[in-house]
Design an enzyme around this catalytic site. Structure first.
Site, PDB file in Angstrom:
ATOM      1  N   CYS A 113       0.839  -1.199   0.000  1.00  0.00           N
ATOM      2  CA  CYS A 113       0.000   0.000   0.000  1.00  0.00           C
ATOM      3  C   CYS A 113       0.879   1.256   0.000  1.00  0.00           C
ATOM      4  O   CYS A 113       1.514   1.561  -0.997  1.00  0.00           O
ATOM      5  CB  CYS A 113      -0.968  -0.037   1.169  1.00  0.00           C
ATOM      6  SG  CYS A 113      -2.357   1.122   0.982  1.00  0.00           S
ATOM      7  N   HIS A 208      -3.451  -5.150   0.615  1.00  0.00           N
ATOM      8  CA  HIS A 208      -2.822  -5.598   1.853  1.00  0.00           C
ATOM      9  C   HIS A 208      -2.789  -7.132   1.920  1.00  0.00           C
ATOM     10  O   HIS A 208      -3.677  -7.757   2.495  1.00  0.00           O
ATOM     11  CB  HIS A 208      -3.566  -5.040   3.068  1.00  0.00           C
ATOM     12  CG  HIS A 208      -3.274  -3.596   3.332  1.00  0.00           C
ATOM     13  ND1 HIS A 208      -2.281  -3.183   4.198  1.00  0.00           N
ATOM     14  CD2 HIS A 208      -3.831  -2.466   2.821  1.00  0.00           C
ATOM     15  CE1 HIS A 208      -2.244  -1.858   4.223  1.00  0.00           C
ATOM     16  NE2 HIS A 208      -3.173  -1.396   3.397  1.00  0.00           N
ATOM     17  N   GLU A 210      -1.127  -9.033   3.746  1.00  0.00           N
ATOM     18  CA  GLU A 210      -0.970  -9.594   5.094  1.00  0.00           C
ATOM     19  C   GLU A 210      -2.286 -10.091   5.679  1.00  0.00           C
ATOM     20  O   GLU A 210      -2.295 -10.866   6.640  1.00  0.00           O
ATOM     21  CB  GLU A 210      -0.315  -8.572   6.027  1.00  0.00           C
ATOM     22  CG  GLU A 210      -1.178  -7.412   6.459  1.00  0.00           C
ATOM     23  CD  GLU A 210      -1.206  -6.257   5.468  1.00  0.00           C
ATOM     24  OE1 GLU A 210      -1.702  -5.179   5.822  1.00  0.00           O
ATOM     25  OE2 GLU A 210      -0.726  -6.435   4.323  1.00  0.00           O
TER      26      GLU A 210
END
Length: 230
Positions: A113, A208, A210
């Site tokens: 990001c 994102h 993650e």
């Protein structure tokens, strides 16, 4: 490399108040959890630009994380727009020092990001300061598809022409600098991913991974850790 590779994660910096009466660092747990699940050892990096090179001496890969703040438009020669959020000069100065030092050596690098946006700025690119409608959906849910450019490192990693990603950003890469190749776009044309061609893993994504909402996210993190083993 028989040991698990060490992956540095940049931290956010918060002013006094809330957690502590002095400035404090923060990072969502899922960043470290995702790196550990992919086979790496997550190490958190405090904001000391003068130590960036020495930090990299001890790391096998770096992730420049995202955050709820904006890159100072002055860094890419733009006036500040009305929608631009608070900036974090200390964090940005450290991450720029880290990025520039990492680009000078064969170290795998992933920008997430704001980290992808800062990679573009570090190489001389610019940002779109506000994208209406790209926020509001929880990051643990898929928000929209992105088209993956063929014959890119990202295409080889995810093994698909289109993937679903989350969306929590309000800025994006605008002017793509020399040395970066766009490897993913949203249906509206917004740049969703970039990479530096070559042997070294250097890649940035607007979403994102993650949060690991799909197999493509897990494959991306696993590819970073695998690159760090070499």
């Amino acid at each position: 490399m028989s040991r698990r590779p060490c992956v540095g994660l940049t931290l956010d910096r918060e002013p006094p108040g809330g957690f502590a009466r002095s400035p404090w660092y923060a990072l969502r747990c899922n960043y470290a959890e995702a790196v550990a699940a992919a086979g790496g050892v997550p190490l958190l990096l405090p904001h000391h630009p003068e130590l960036a090179a020495e930090m990299l001496d001890r790391l096998d890969a770096v992730i420049v994380t995202g955050g709820a703040f904006d890159v100072d438009p002055a860094l890419y020669g733009a006036e500040r727009a009305a929608e631009t959020r608070a900036i974090k000069p200390e964090r940005t100065a450290f991450e720029l020092a880290l990025l520039r030092a990492a680009l000078g050596r064969e170290l795998p690098l992933l920008g997430i990001c704001g980290g992808a946006q800062l990679l573009a700025v570090a190489l001389g690119g610019g940002l779109i300061q506000h994208l209406p409608g790209h926020e509001g959906i929880p990051a643990e849910r898929a928000a929209h598809p992105v088209r993956i450019a063929p014959a890119t490192r990202l295409a080889a990693i995810v093994g698909a022409d289109d993937i679903m990603v989350n969306s929590t950003h309000h800025q994006a890469i605008g002017a793509v600098p020399p040395g970066l190749v766009v490897n993913a776009r949203a249906a509206d044309g917004v740049v969703e991913g970039v990479e530096m061609p070559g042997r070294v893993f250097r890649l940035g994504v607007q979403w994102h991974p993650e949060y690991r909402i799909g197999t493509a996210d897990q494959a991306l993190l696993a590819a970073l850790v695998e690159a760090a083993r070499r």
